[in-house]
Design a protein around this motif. Structure first.
Motif, PDB file in Angstrom:
ATOM      1  N   UNK A 170      -0.277  64.866  68.327  1.00 26.79           N
ATOM      2  CA  UNK A 170      -1.195  66.142  67.899  1.00 26.79           C
ATOM      3  C   UNK A 170      -1.860  66.211  66.815  1.00 26.79           C
ATOM      4  N   UNK A 171      -1.093  65.575  65.771  1.00 28.83           N
ATOM      5  CA  UNK A 171      -1.361  65.829  64.432  1.00 28.83           C
ATOM      6  C   UNK A 171      -2.045  64.500  63.964  1.00 28.83           C
ATOM      7  N   UNK A 172      -2.286  63.444  64.746  1.00 25.42           N
ATOM      8  CA  UNK A 172      -2.806  62.035  64.117  1.00 25.42           C
ATOM      9  C   UNK A 172      -4.407  62.247  63.568  1.00 25.42           C
ATOM     10  N   UNK A 228     -12.602  53.620  73.628  1.00 21.27           N
ATOM     11  CA  UNK A 228     -12.049  53.974  72.156  1.00 21.27           C
ATOM     12  C   UNK A 228     -10.992  53.318  71.514  1.00 21.27           C
ATOM     13  N   UNK A 229     -10.160  53.358  72.626  1.00 24.00           N
ATOM     14  CA  UNK A 229      -8.934  52.371  72.311  1.00 24.00           C
ATOM     15  C   UNK A 229      -9.177  50.826  71.646  1.00 24.00           C
ATOM     16  N   UNK A 253       0.383  55.274  65.354  1.00 21.39           N
ATOM     17  CA  UNK A 253       0.782  55.263  66.883  1.00 21.39           C
ATOM     18  C   UNK A 253       1.842  55.746  67.092  1.00 21.39           C
ATOM     19  N   UNK A 254       2.398  56.319  68.467  1.00 20.59           N
ATOM     20  CA  UNK A 254       3.461  56.824  68.590  1.00 20.59           C
ATOM     21  C   UNK A 254       4.470  55.764  69.043  1.00 20.59           C
ATOM     22  N   UNK A 284      -6.814  54.470  61.268  1.00 24.42           N
ATOM     23  CA  UNK A 284      -7.191  54.953  62.654  1.00 24.42           C
ATOM     24  C   UNK A 284      -5.819  55.220  63.215  1.00 24.42           C
ATOM     25  N   UNK A 285      -6.114  55.762  64.507  1.00 24.91           N
ATOM     26  CA  UNK A 285      -5.039  56.097  65.509  1.00 24.91           C
ATOM     27  C   UNK A 285      -5.236  55.787  66.879  1.00 24.91           C
ATOM     28  N   UNK A 286      -4.055  55.385  67.463  1.00 27.91           N
ATOM     29  CA  UNK A 286      -4.271  54.775  68.949  1.00 27.91           C
ATOM     30  C   UNK A 286      -3.061  56.017  69.447  1.00 27.91           C
TER      31      UNK A 286
END
Ligand code: ADP
Ligand code: ZN
Length: 624
Positions: free
Chosen positions: A68-70, A95-96, A113-114, A85-87
Motif C-alpha cells: 500500500x505504500x509502494x 501495466x505489470x 516488489x513484495x 517502479x514497483x510491481x
C-alpha cells in the motif's frame, strides 16, 4: 556517492553510519542494517542502487511487504529524478508487463516488489535473464524482521527469500530493519543467509521521543485529556487491542470534536487505503488527523510529523512497543509516546499466549518477552535506559554511560516507591486459605473484597468473612491492591486461569513471596497529573522546525505550504514527498532570489530544483 547525496537528494552530509554502509554495499558487500525508524535507512540502499546502476550493474530489487505504500515510495523517487517502479497486485496485467519489459531493457534503477512476487516463478525467470547478463545490481530486503517468527510482523513469504542467495550468489544483499532484539537478529542472519554480512547497528535512542506510561483508570478519558492537554490539532496514532475498540474509540474522539478515523484489518481494503491516504496527506496546519488503529496499521508509514503515538492497551512485547512508538517524530521534532496500562492488560496478554495453539517453547519465549515489557511498564527508573538495554545498548548520549535521560516520565518526576511485600503476602495467603477451605478459585475483584473487609453476598455465601485475612488490608486502596496483583502476575508469583473466569491461582513462585524472601516494590499509584508538552527532550541537530521566525518568513511559509498542497494533490502524493516542512521553513527564512541560492537548501536536489525552482522563487517573491 557524496555527489549522489547532494545532486539527487539535496543533502549535504550522511547521517551516522550511512556513509560506511553505502560505501560497503557499492563495493559489492552484503550488509545487515539495524537503524531506528527515521534514522535514514532508505538512502542506505537507494544510493548504492543508483551508484551501481550508473556503473552498469543494472537494477536493484527492493523487497518490501508494504504494497500500500509502494506508490508513494516510488513517487518520492520520481520527484528526485530516479527511475524507480514497483510491481504489485494493484496493477493490471498490462501495466505489470510494460514494467517487466522496461526492466529487461535496463531502464529501471530500483524496483520495489513484495516477497511473494519476487519469489514467483515468473519473476525468478526475469531475474535469471538479468543475472545472466550481469544486470542485477543489488537485493535490498526492507523490514527484514518479518523473516522472524518471534517478531510481531512474521511473514512466512520472507523465508522464501533464501532463494536469492542460492540462485544469484554474486549479487550483494542487504537486510534492513528498525527493530530486532538479539533473537530476531539471529533469525534474520540465518533466514536470509547473511552469516558473512557486515553488521551495522545504529544507536536505537530516539532522543526526540518522550516516554510516558500511566496506570489505566478510565483509559479513554485519560487519552482525551492527554490529547487536549498536549496535542490539540496534531497528527497522531492511537493503538488499541481489538477492532471493536478501534471503532469505539474513533467514534468517541469524533464525538468530542477530535478528527479521528479507524484502521484495522476488518475494514474493506478501499476504506483502509482511503484512511491511510487521508492520514498521510493530513497537514497539522489545517487541523491534524488521528488514526485509531490496531497494529495492522503503521509499518512503513513515513509521515514525518506524527506528533504522538498513544497505546490505549498494552502491546505484546518491547519490540512492538518500540516499533509503534518509533512512528512518532521522524522529522526530529519533539514527540510523545504515551501508554496507559492496567491489570486487565496483563491478564489479557497472558491469556492470549496461554490460549494460542503454539508449542510450549514458543509460549515460553512469548511470556519472557511480555515480562520484559511489564518490567518496563512497572519500572521506577529511566524508561529510555531500560528500553535501550533491551536492545543490548547502554544509554550513552555523549559516549558517557548514564542512568537517566531527563526526558521520560520517571526521570522528569521520579515516582514514589512503596513496599508492597506485606500486602502481597496477605493476598497470596488469602488465596491459599480460600483454596484450602473450599478448593474453589476466585478472581481479583472478590479477593480484593476479602482483604479490604468488604462484606458482599459472595463473601457471606462462601464464608469468606471468617477467613483470618478478612479486612487485613482495609487501609489499602483498590488501586494499590491491583498494582500488587499486577506485579505478582508479572513476576509469575501468581497465575490467571483464563478457562475458568480469570481466577487467580498460586504458582511455585508464590512461595518465596509468601515467605517474605522476595520483596515486592511498586510505584506509588498517583492520580494522573496534567502534563504539559515535555520540555526535556533534546532536538535533533538538523531540525529547523523550532527556529524562531519573523512575520515575513511566516507569511512566506504559509504561501509555500499552500503552493506545496496544490502540487502534491496534482501529483497524487503526500505533501512531504514534494518538500519536507523543514525544507519549506529553510526557504522561508532564506528568502532566496536565485536558483543557485535555493540549491543550497537541504532537501532540494537537482531534479527538484529544475522542476520547482522557478515556481518556488515566484511564490517567495510574490508573498508580501
Ligand atoms: P527510515 O530509517 O525510517 O526508513 P527514512 O529513510 O525514511 O528513515 O529517513 C527518515 C528521514 O530522514 C527522511 O525524511 C529522509 O529524507 C531524511 N534523511 C535521511 N538521510 C538523511 C541525510 N543524510 N541528511 C538529511 N536528511 C536525511
Ligand atoms: Zn529517562
Amino acid at each position: 556517492m557524496k555527489r549522489i547525496l547532494r545532486e539527487v537528494f539535496g543533502y549535504d552530509a550522511f547521517r551516522g553510519p550511512q556513509e560506511a554502509i553505502v560505501s560497503h554495499v557499492i563495493a559489492g558487500g552484503d550488509a545487515l542494517v539495524l537503524m531506528p525508524t527515521g534514522g535514514g535507512k532508505s538512502l542506505c540502499f537507494q544510493i548504492p542502487a543508483i551508484a551501481r546502476s550508473q556503473a552498469g550493474h543494472g537494477v536493484a530489487v527492493v523487497v518490501s511487504p508494504l504494497i500500500a505504500l509502494m506508490h508513494d515510495q516510488v513517487g518520492a523517487l520520481h520527484e528526485a529524478g530516479v527511475a524507480a517502479e514497483f510491481l504489485n497486485s494493484s496493477q493490471s496485467f498490462e501495466e505489470a508487463a510494460a514494467i517487466e519489459q522496461r526492466l529487461l531493457r535496463g531502464e529501471i534503477t530500483l524496483l520495489y516488489a513484495a516477497p511473494e512476487r519476487v519469489t514467483s516463478p515468473r519473476f525468478l525467470a526475469l531475474m535469471d535473464s538479468l543475472y545472466s547478463r550481469g544486470k542485477l545490481s543489488l537485493f535490498a530486503i526492507d523490514e527484514a524482521h518479518c523473516v522472524s517468527q518471534w517478531g510481531h510482523d512474521f511473514r512466512p513469504e520472507y523465508q522464501l527469500l533464501s532463494v536469492l542467495h542460492e540462485r544469484y550468489p554474486t549479487v550483494p544483499r542487504m537486510a534492513l530493519t528498525a527493530t530486532a532484539d538479539s533473537l530476531t537478529r539471529a533469525d534474520i542472519v540465518q533466514g536470509l543467509q547473511l552469516e558473512n554480512a557486515a553488521q551495522f547497528v545504529s544507536s536505537f535512542d530516539r532522543s526526540n521521543i518522550h516516554y510516558k506510561i500511566v496506570e489505566k483508570q478510565e483509559a479513554v478519558s485519560q487519552l482525551l485529556r492527554f490529547i487536549s492537554d498536549t496535542h490539540e490539532g496534531d497528527c497522531g496514532i492511537v493503538y488499541c487491542q481489538s477492532r471493536k475498540r478501534v471503532e469505539e474509540v474513533a467514534e468517541r474522539l469524533n464525538k468530542e470534536g477530535i478528527r479521528a478515523m479507524p484502521y484495522h484489518a476488518g475494514l474493506p481494503a478501499d476504506v483502509r487505503l482511503a484512511n491511510q491516504d487521508k492520514f498521510l496527506r493530513a497537514d497539522s496546519d489545517q487541523g491534524g488527523w488521528i488514526m485509531v488503529a490496531t497494529i495492522a496499521f503503521g509499518m512503513g508509514i513515513d509521515k514525518p510529523d506524527v506528533r504522538f503515538v498513544a497505546h490505549l492497551d498494552m502491546p505484546k512485547n518491547i519490540e512492538g512497543y518500540y516499533q509503534e512508538t518509533g512512528r512518532a517524530g521522524r522529522d526530529g521534532a519533539l514527540s510523545n509516546a504515551w501508554m496507559c496500562y492496567g491489570l486487565q492488560d496483563v491478564v489479557n496478554q497472558r491469556r492470549m499466549i496461554d490460549e494460542s495453539p503454539a508449542h510450549d517453547d514458543f509460549k515460553r519465549v512469548m511470556r519472557g518477552k511480555l515480562d520484559a515489557l511489564l518490567g518496563l511498564a512497572e519500572a521506577t527508573d529511566c524508561r529510555r535506559v531500560r528500553l535501550l538495554a533491551y536492545f543490548d545498548e547502554t544509554y550513552a548520549p555523549d559516549g558517557q554511560a548514564r542512568l537517566t535521560c531527563g526526558a521520560c516520565d520517571n526521570c522528569m518526576s521520579p515516582p514514589d516507591i512503596w513496599d508492597g511485600t506485606e500486602v502481597a503476602r496477605k493476598l497470596l495467603s488469602t488465596i491459599y486459605r480460600v483454596e484450602q477451605q473450599s478448593s474453589l478459585h476466585f478472581g481479583a475483584g472478590h479477593l480484593m473484597d476479602i482483604v479490604r473487609g468488604k462484606a458482599t453476598d459472595r463473601t457471606a455465601q462462601y464464608g469468606h468473612e471468617r477467613i483470618s485475612t478478612f479486612g487485613l488490608c482495609a487501609e489499602n486502596s483498590e488501586l494499590q491492591l491491583r498494582a500488587v496483583l499486577r506485579q505478582l502476575i508479572a513476576t509469575d508469583a501468581l497465575c490467571v486461569d483464563a478457562e475458568s473466569f480469570n481466577t487467580l491461582h498460586l504458582t511455585t513462585g508464590s512461595r518465596a513471596v509468601l515467605k517474605g524472601e522476595v520483596p515486592v516494590l511498586l510505584r506509588q499509584s498517583v492520580k494522573p497529573v496534567r502534563a504539559r508538552t515535555p520540555s526535556g527532550a533534546r532536538l535533533a541537530k538538523d531540525d529547523a522546525s523550532q527556529s524562531p521566525m519573523d512575520m515575513a518568513s511566516q507569511e512566506r511559509l504559509v504561501s509555500l505550504k499552500a503552493w506545496r498542497a496544490e502540487v502534491a494533490s496534482h501529483h497524487n502524493l503526500p505533501a512531504f514527498v514534494i518538500f519536507h516542512d523543514s525544507t519549506l521553513r529553510s526557504i522561508a527564512l532564506l528568502n532566496p532570489t536565485s536558483t543557485s541560492e535555493l540549491s543550497s537548501v537541504s532537501g532540494i536536489g537537482a531534479k527538484k530544483l529544475e522542476a520547482y525552482g522557478e515556481e518556488v522563487l515566484r511564490v517567495v517573491k510574490t508573498t508580501l
